[in-house]
Design a protein around this motif. Structure first.
Motif, PDB file in Angstrom:
ATOM      1  N   ALA A  54      -9.891 -20.340 -12.050  1.00  0.00           N
ATOM      2  CA  ALA A  54     -10.890 -19.848 -12.998  1.00  0.00           C
ATOM      3  C   ALA A  54     -11.310 -20.950 -13.969  1.00  0.00           C
ATOM      4  CB  ALA A  54     -10.346 -18.646 -13.759  1.00  0.00           C
ATOM      5  N   GLU A  55     -10.353 -21.754 -14.405  1.00  0.00           N
ATOM      6  CA  GLU A  55     -10.671 -22.842 -15.327  1.00  0.00           C
ATOM      7  C   GLU A  55     -11.497 -23.921 -14.628  1.00  0.00           C
ATOM      8  OE1 GLU A  55      -7.267 -24.036 -18.061  1.00  0.00           O
ATOM      9  OE2 GLU A  55      -6.277 -22.609 -16.728  1.00  0.00           O
ATOM     10  N   ALA A  56     -11.213 -24.151 -13.357  1.00  0.00           N
ATOM     11  CA  ALA A  56     -11.997 -25.119 -12.593  1.00  0.00           C
ATOM     12  C   ALA A  56     -13.445 -24.654 -12.478  1.00  0.00           C
ATOM     13  CB  ALA A  56     -11.392 -25.312 -11.207  1.00  0.00           C
ATOM     14  N   ILE A  57     -13.635 -23.362 -12.225  1.00  0.00           N
ATOM     15  CA  ILE A  57     -14.985 -22.806 -12.131  1.00  0.00           C
ATOM     16  C   ILE A  57     -15.689 -22.899 -13.485  1.00  0.00           C
ATOM     17  CG2 ILE A  57     -16.287 -20.658 -11.780  1.00  0.00           C
ATOM     18  CD1 ILE A  57     -14.183 -19.937  -9.627  1.00  0.00           C
ATOM     19  N   ASP A  58     -14.943 -22.611 -14.555  1.00  0.00           N
ATOM     20  CA  ASP A  58     -15.520 -22.696 -15.894  1.00  0.00           C
ATOM     21  C   ASP A  58     -15.940 -24.126 -16.219  1.00  0.00           C
ATOM     22  OD1 ASP A  58     -16.017 -21.427 -18.589  1.00  0.00           O
ATOM     23  OD2 ASP A  58     -14.595 -22.993 -19.170  1.00  0.00           O
ATOM     24  N   THR A  59     -15.161 -25.112 -15.768  1.00  0.00           N
ATOM     25  CA  THR A  59     -15.509 -26.519 -15.979  1.00  0.00           C
ATOM     26  C   THR A  59     -16.838 -26.847 -15.315  1.00  0.00           C
ATOM     27  OG1 THR A  59     -13.196 -27.200 -16.147  1.00  0.00           O
ATOM     28  CG2 THR A  59     -14.793 -28.902 -15.539  1.00  0.00           C
ATOM     29  N   TYR A  60     -17.032 -26.343 -14.116  1.00  0.00           N
ATOM     30  CA  TYR A  60     -18.298 -26.589 -13.416  1.00  0.00           C
ATOM     31  C   TYR A  60     -19.475 -26.016 -14.205  1.00  0.00           C
ATOM     32  CZ  TYR A  60     -22.091 -26.304 -10.075  1.00  0.00           C
ATOM     33  OH  TYR A  60     -23.320 -26.416  -9.465  1.00  0.00           O
ATOM     34  N   HIS A  61     -19.338 -24.774 -14.640  1.00  0.00           N
ATOM     35  CA  HIS A  61     -20.452 -24.141 -15.351  1.00  0.00           C
ATOM     36  C   HIS A  61     -20.724 -24.831 -16.691  1.00  0.00           C
ATOM     37  CE1 HIS A  61     -21.223 -21.024 -12.484  1.00  0.00           C
ATOM     38  NE2 HIS A  61     -19.985 -20.546 -12.548  1.00  0.00           N
ATOM     39  N   ARG A  62     -19.678 -25.276 -17.368  1.00  0.00           N
ATOM     40  CA  ARG A  62     -19.877 -26.001 -18.627  1.00  0.00           C
ATOM     41  C   ARG A  62     -20.627 -27.301 -18.375  1.00  0.00           C
ATOM     42  NH1 ARG A  62     -16.595 -29.829 -20.444  1.00  0.00           N
ATOM     43  NH2 ARG A  62     -14.811 -29.054 -19.251  1.00  0.00           N
ATOM     44  N   THR A  63     -20.254 -28.005 -17.323  1.00  0.00           N
ATOM     45  CA  THR A  63     -20.938 -29.260 -16.991  1.00  0.00           C
ATOM     46  C   THR A  63     -22.385 -28.997 -16.593  1.00  0.00           C
ATOM     47  OG1 THR A  63     -18.845 -30.199 -16.224  1.00  0.00           O
ATOM     48  CG2 THR A  63     -20.869 -31.298 -15.499  1.00  0.00           C
ATOM     49  N   ARG A  64     -22.600 -27.953 -15.816  1.00  0.00           N
ATOM     50  CA  ARG A  64     -23.961 -27.615 -15.389  1.00  0.00           C
ATOM     51  C   ARG A  64     -24.845 -27.316 -16.597  1.00  0.00           C
ATOM     52  NH1 ARG A  64     -26.249 -22.994 -15.086  1.00  0.00           N
ATOM     53  NH2 ARG A  64     -24.259 -21.848 -15.224  1.00  0.00           N
ATOM     54  N   ARG A  65     -24.312 -26.549 -17.561  1.00  0.00           N
ATOM     55  CA  ARG A  65     -25.103 -26.224 -18.756  1.00  0.00           C
ATOM     56  C   ARG A  65     -25.406 -27.480 -19.571  1.00  0.00           C
ATOM     57  NH1 ARG A  65     -21.447 -21.807 -18.927  1.00  0.00           N
ATOM     58  NH2 ARG A  65     -20.170 -22.927 -20.451  1.00  0.00           N
ATOM     59  N   THR A  66     -24.421 -28.358 -19.706  1.00  0.00           N
ATOM     60  CA  THR A  66     -24.608 -29.581 -20.481  1.00  0.00           C
ATOM     61  C   THR A  66     -25.688 -30.462 -19.852  1.00  0.00           C
ATOM     62  OG1 THR A  66     -22.313 -29.560 -21.236  1.00  0.00           O
ATOM     63  CG2 THR A  66     -23.491 -31.655 -21.360  1.00  0.00           C
ATOM     64  N   LEU A  67     -25.636 -30.626 -18.531  1.00  0.00           N
ATOM     65  CA  LEU A  67     -26.619 -31.450 -17.841  1.00  0.00           C
ATOM     66  C   LEU A  67     -28.020 -30.850 -17.958  1.00  0.00           C
ATOM     67  CD1 LEU A  67     -24.616 -32.377 -14.616  1.00  0.00           C
ATOM     68  CD2 LEU A  67     -25.213 -33.904 -16.505  1.00  0.00           C
ATOM     69  N   ALA A  68     -28.078 -29.534 -17.880  1.00  0.00           N
ATOM     70  CA  ALA A  68     -29.380 -28.866 -18.010  1.00  0.00           C
ATOM     71  C   ALA A  68     -29.950 -29.022 -19.418  1.00  0.00           C
ATOM     72  CB  ALA A  68     -29.242 -27.389 -17.655  1.00  0.00           C
ATOM     73  N   ASP A  69     -29.080 -28.853 -20.419  1.00  0.00           N
ATOM     74  CA  ASP A  69     -29.532 -28.960 -21.811  1.00  0.00           C
ATOM     75  C   ASP A  69     -29.925 -30.390 -22.175  1.00  0.00           C
ATOM     76  OD1 ASP A  69     -29.068 -26.276 -22.120  1.00  0.00           O
ATOM     77  OD2 ASP A  69     -27.111 -26.520 -23.102  1.00  0.00           O
ATOM     78  N   GLU A  70     -29.122 -31.360 -21.722  1.00  0.00           N
ATOM     79  CA  GLU A  70     -29.341 -32.758 -22.111  1.00  0.00           C
ATOM     80  C   GLU A  70     -30.461 -33.425 -21.312  1.00  0.00           C
ATOM     81  OE1 GLU A  70     -27.886 -34.648 -24.478  1.00  0.00           O
ATOM     82  OE2 GLU A  70     -26.693 -32.972 -25.237  1.00  0.00           O
ATOM     83  N   TYR A  71     -30.479 -33.163 -19.989  1.00  0.00           N
ATOM     84  CA  TYR A  71     -31.390 -33.917 -19.123  1.00  0.00           C
ATOM     85  C   TYR A  71     -32.288 -33.044 -18.252  1.00  0.00           C
ATOM     86  CZ  TYR A  71     -28.069 -37.574 -20.382  1.00  0.00           C
ATOM     87  OH  TYR A  71     -27.269 -38.436 -21.070  1.00  0.00           O
ATOM     88  N   GLY A  72     -32.080 -31.743 -18.266  1.00  0.00           N
ATOM     89  CA  GLY A  72     -32.892 -30.871 -17.431  1.00  0.00           C
ATOM     90  C   GLY A  72     -32.626 -31.040 -15.945  1.00  0.00           C
TER      91      GLY A  72
END
Length: 257
Positions: free
Chosen positions: A215-233
């Protein structure tokens, strides 16, 4: 004699630190160490030491700093003797030192050796040179001349090499570890410190996954995905997406590399 530029500039003789004088004088040495063995003109040194506006007495001050550094680097040189370490040549000042006496040179050599062993499928052997390289890192390169164009470029390059060494080291450690929980803690800190660095997220996800923390591994992916989307689209890269799909499928039998 060893020269340290990964962090505040320093010189040591037989592991004893040498006093380098004022901040401007240390900046002169740091600027010369940007291109060791190559001539640096007085104009270039002036720009490095006073990147915004040089004082009227810049050249006189520069000559004084160089003279003081000569006495520091060659304390046993007889009066009127030839300068062997810090020389004045027709094209400028030359700091003549062995490349291996500079920590940045050793760092890069060890990092490349570790990377080569890792790519060759020898993670256990790769860990040693990578660990030795990282032990040399005391901070960003050449901070004394960070406002000078060349100094900023060199610092940026070594920052990238340092991150690559960190990624490679933890990849090597992860490949050999039987218990990945401690590695996961280290990678978690790096992932939060460098949230857009996908390789840290990839390694953290693997470490969590193999610690049965899916579950934490999946959460890490989603956190990274959100960060990349917010920072660079942008979306995460293919490697991160592929690992995410494997974790969703619970494919724990897949090889760990």
């Amino acid at each position: 004699m060893n020269f340290n530029v990964l962090g505040p500039v320093g010189v040591s003789v037989h592991d004893k630190q040498v006093s380098l004088g004022s901040a401007r004088q240390r900046a002169v040495l740091s600027a010369l160490l940007l291109t060791p063995g190559q001539p640096v003109t007085p104009e270039q040194l002036t720009e490095a030491v006073w990147p915004r506006r040089a004082p009227d007495a810049a050249m006189a001050n520069l000559h004084s700093y160089v003279s003081n550094l000569r006495r520091t680097l060659e304390p046993d040189r007889p009066p009127r003797g030839r300068d062997n370490v810090l020389r004045r040549e027709a094209a400028g000042y030359v700091l003549a030192v062995e490349p291996e006496s500079i920590d940045a040179v050793r760092f890069e050599r060890l990092m490349q050796e570790g990377r080569r062993l890792l790519v060759a499928g020898m993670p256990r052997k790769a860990s040693r040179p990578l660990e030795r390289a990282l032990a040399l890192w005391r901070g960003g390169a050449h901070p004394e001349v960070s406002d000078y164009t060349l100094g900023a470029q060199v610092a940026a390059r070594f920052e990238e090499l340092w991150l690559l060494a960190l990624e490679s080291y933890w990849e090597a450690e992860l490949a050999e570890a039987s218990d990945t929980s401690v590695i996961a803690a280290e990678l978690s800190a790096l992932s939060f410190r460098f949230p857009t660095r996908e390789r840290f997220s990839w390694l953290l996800m693997k470490a969590l996954w193999h610690s049965d923390r899916r579950a934490e591994a999946i959460d890490t992916y989603h956190r990274t995905r959100r960060t990349l989307a917010d920072e660079y689209g942008i979306d995460p890269g293919e490697q991160l997406q592929k690992l995410f799909r494997r974790i969703l499928c619970g494919d724990l039998m897949t090889e760990r590399r």
